[in-house]
Scaffold this motif. Structure first.
Motif, PDB file in Angstrom:
ATOM      1  N   LEU A 259       0.819  -1.213   0.000  1.00  8.75           N
ATOM      2  CA  LEU A 259       0.000   0.000   0.000  1.00  8.75           C
ATOM      3  C   LEU A 259       0.852   1.262   0.000  1.00  8.75           C
ATOM      4  O   LEU A 259       0.504   2.249  -0.652  1.00  8.75           O
ATOM      5  CB  LEU A 259      -0.955  -0.005   1.191  1.00  8.75           C
ATOM      6  N   THR A 260       1.964   1.231   0.715  1.00  7.22           N
ATOM      7  CA  THR A 260       2.861   2.384   0.720  1.00  7.22           C
ATOM      8  C   THR A 260       3.423   2.640  -0.672  1.00  7.22           C
ATOM      9  O   THR A 260       3.651   3.782  -1.059  1.00  7.22           O
ATOM     10  CB  THR A 260       4.021   2.157   1.708  1.00  7.22           C
ATOM     11  N   ALA A 261       3.627   1.585  -1.430  1.00  7.27           N
ATOM     12  CA  ALA A 261       4.168   1.734  -2.781  1.00  7.27           C
ATOM     13  C   ALA A 261       3.105   2.161  -3.787  1.00  7.27           C
ATOM     14  O   ALA A 261       3.389   2.921  -4.713  1.00  7.27           O
ATOM     15  CB  ALA A 261       4.801   0.418  -3.219  1.00  7.27           C
ATOM     16  N   VAL A 262       1.867   1.707  -3.608  1.00  4.43           N
ATOM     17  CA  VAL A 262       0.827   1.904  -4.616  1.00  4.43           C
ATOM     18  C   VAL A 262      -0.010   3.167  -4.395  1.00  4.43           C
ATOM     19  O   VAL A 262      -0.419   3.810  -5.365  1.00  4.43           O
ATOM     20  CB  VAL A 262      -0.087   0.655  -4.668  1.00  4.43           C
ATOM     21  N   VAL A 263      -0.252   3.545  -3.161  1.00  2.00           N
ATOM     22  CA  VAL A 263      -1.143   4.673  -2.864  1.00  2.00           C
ATOM     23  C   VAL A 263      -0.735   5.962  -3.582  1.00  2.00           C
ATOM     24  O   VAL A 263      -1.606   6.687  -4.080  1.00  2.00           O
ATOM     25  CB  VAL A 263      -1.268   4.878  -1.335  1.00  2.00           C
ATOM     26  N   PRO A 264       0.549   6.302  -3.692  1.00  2.00           N
ATOM     27  CA  PRO A 264       0.890   7.540  -4.417  1.00  2.00           C
ATOM     28  C   PRO A 264       0.395   7.566  -5.865  1.00  2.00           C
ATOM     29  O   PRO A 264       0.148   8.645  -6.413  1.00  2.00           O
ATOM     30  CB  PRO A 264       2.417   7.577  -4.373  1.00  2.00           C
ATOM     31  N   MET A 265       0.216   6.415  -6.468  1.00  2.00           N
ATOM     32  CA  MET A 265      -0.259   6.372  -7.853  1.00  2.00           C
ATOM     33  C   MET A 265      -1.683   6.919  -7.975  1.00  2.00           C
ATOM     34  O   MET A 265      -2.049   7.454  -9.017  1.00  2.00           O
ATOM     35  CB  MET A 265      -0.191   4.937  -8.386  1.00  2.00           C
ATOM     36  N   PHE A 266      -2.476   6.807  -6.911  1.00  2.00           N
ATOM     37  CA  PHE A 266      -3.834   7.341  -6.930  1.00  2.00           C
ATOM     38  C   PHE A 266      -3.852   8.868  -6.866  1.00  2.00           C
ATOM     39  O   PHE A 266      -4.876   9.491  -7.108  1.00  2.00           O
ATOM     40  CB  PHE A 266      -4.661   6.762  -5.780  1.00  2.00           C
ATOM     41  N   PHE A 267      -2.726   9.461  -6.511  1.00  2.00           N
ATOM     42  CA  PHE A 267      -2.611  10.913  -6.434  1.00  2.00           C
ATOM     43  C   PHE A 267      -1.748  11.474  -7.560  1.00  2.00           C
ATOM     44  O   PHE A 267      -1.241  12.592  -7.470  1.00  2.00           O
ATOM     45  CB  PHE A 267      -2.040  11.321  -5.074  1.00  2.00           C
ATOM     46  N   GLY A 268      -1.552  10.681  -8.603  1.00  2.00           N
ATOM     47  CA  GLY A 268      -0.807  11.139  -9.764  1.00  2.00           C
ATOM     48  C   GLY A 268       0.700  11.105  -9.603  1.00  2.00           C
ATOM     49  O   GLY A 268       1.428  11.675 -10.410  1.00  2.00           O
TER      50      GLY A 268
ATOM     51  N   PRO B 192       4.414   8.842  -9.060  1.00  2.00           N
ATOM     52  CA  PRO B 192       4.927   7.547  -9.520  1.00  2.00           C
ATOM     53  C   PRO B 192       4.897   6.484  -8.417  1.00  2.00           C
ATOM     54  O   PRO B 192       4.782   6.796  -7.232  1.00  2.00           O
ATOM     55  CB  PRO B 192       6.367   7.852  -9.940  1.00  2.00           C
ATOM     56  N   PHE B 193       5.021   5.246  -8.847  1.00  2.00           N
ATOM     57  CA  PHE B 193       5.086   4.100  -7.943  1.00  2.00           C
ATOM     58  C   PHE B 193       6.247   4.293  -6.969  1.00  2.00           C
ATOM     59  O   PHE B 193       7.327   4.717  -7.351  1.00  2.00           O
ATOM     60  CB  PHE B 193       5.287   2.832  -8.786  1.00  2.00           C
ATOM     61  N   LEU B 194       6.039   4.004  -5.701  1.00  2.00           N
ATOM     62  CA  LEU B 194       7.032   4.151  -4.630  1.00  2.00           C
ATOM     63  C   LEU B 194       7.474   5.600  -4.420  1.00  2.00           C
ATOM     64  O   LEU B 194       8.606   5.860  -4.024  1.00  2.00           O
ATOM     65  CB  LEU B 194       8.268   3.280  -4.894  1.00  2.00           C
TER      66      LEU B 194
END
Length: 141
Positions: free
Chosen positions: A81-90, A92-94
């Motif tokens: 989740l720490t790696a993927v959640v930023p992708m929902f905010f535009g 990059p991964f991690l």
């Protein structure tokens, strides 16, 4: 092994405390210095395994309210989740975010998402290592 090996049990209590403290240090030092979640998790695991060797496995499992399989799953999910959640905010991964926070007793503390990711790694490594060792030894995992 003798049932009442006082020296082994006493030394184990001291060494387990030292291992847990050193593992926590390695975990916290990981994003700036050598160390991190993986090696911290291995040191934490060695503390648990030492307890299993010095005391009865069933006795330690009753005293520890941990299911190491669930710990492994929670750690993996936390890291994922720490790696993927930023992708929902535009982002990059991690993607890494950091902030300086004022805490009452500690003062200004630098917090990063890397620390959360590494915490997940610690939990996953401890869960995997202890579960594998208990499975190999015939103890309950």
């Amino acid at each position: 092994m003798k049932e009442n090996d006082v020296v082994l049990k006493t030394v184990t209590k001291i060494v387990v405390f030292i291992l847990l403290t050193f593992g926590f240090y390695l975990f916290l030092a990981g994003h700036n210095n050598p160390g991190g979640g993986f090696i911290g998790g291995l040191v934490f695991s060695s503390a648990f395994l030492l307890m299993f060797l010095a005391f009865d496995v069933k006795q330690v499992l009753v005293a520890l309210p941990l299911d190491f399989r669930i710990l492994m799953i929670c750690g993996s999910l936390l890291s994922f989740l720490t790696a993927v959640v930023p992708m929902f905010f535009g982002k990059p991964f991690l993607y890494q975010t950091d902030a300086y926070v004022q805490l009452p007793l500690l003062g200004e503390v630098h917090l990063t998402t890397v620390t959360v990711f590494e915490a997940g790694i610690v939990l996953a490594v401890v869960g995997v290592v202890v579960t594998v060792m208990l499975s190999i030894s015939g103890g309950r995992s």
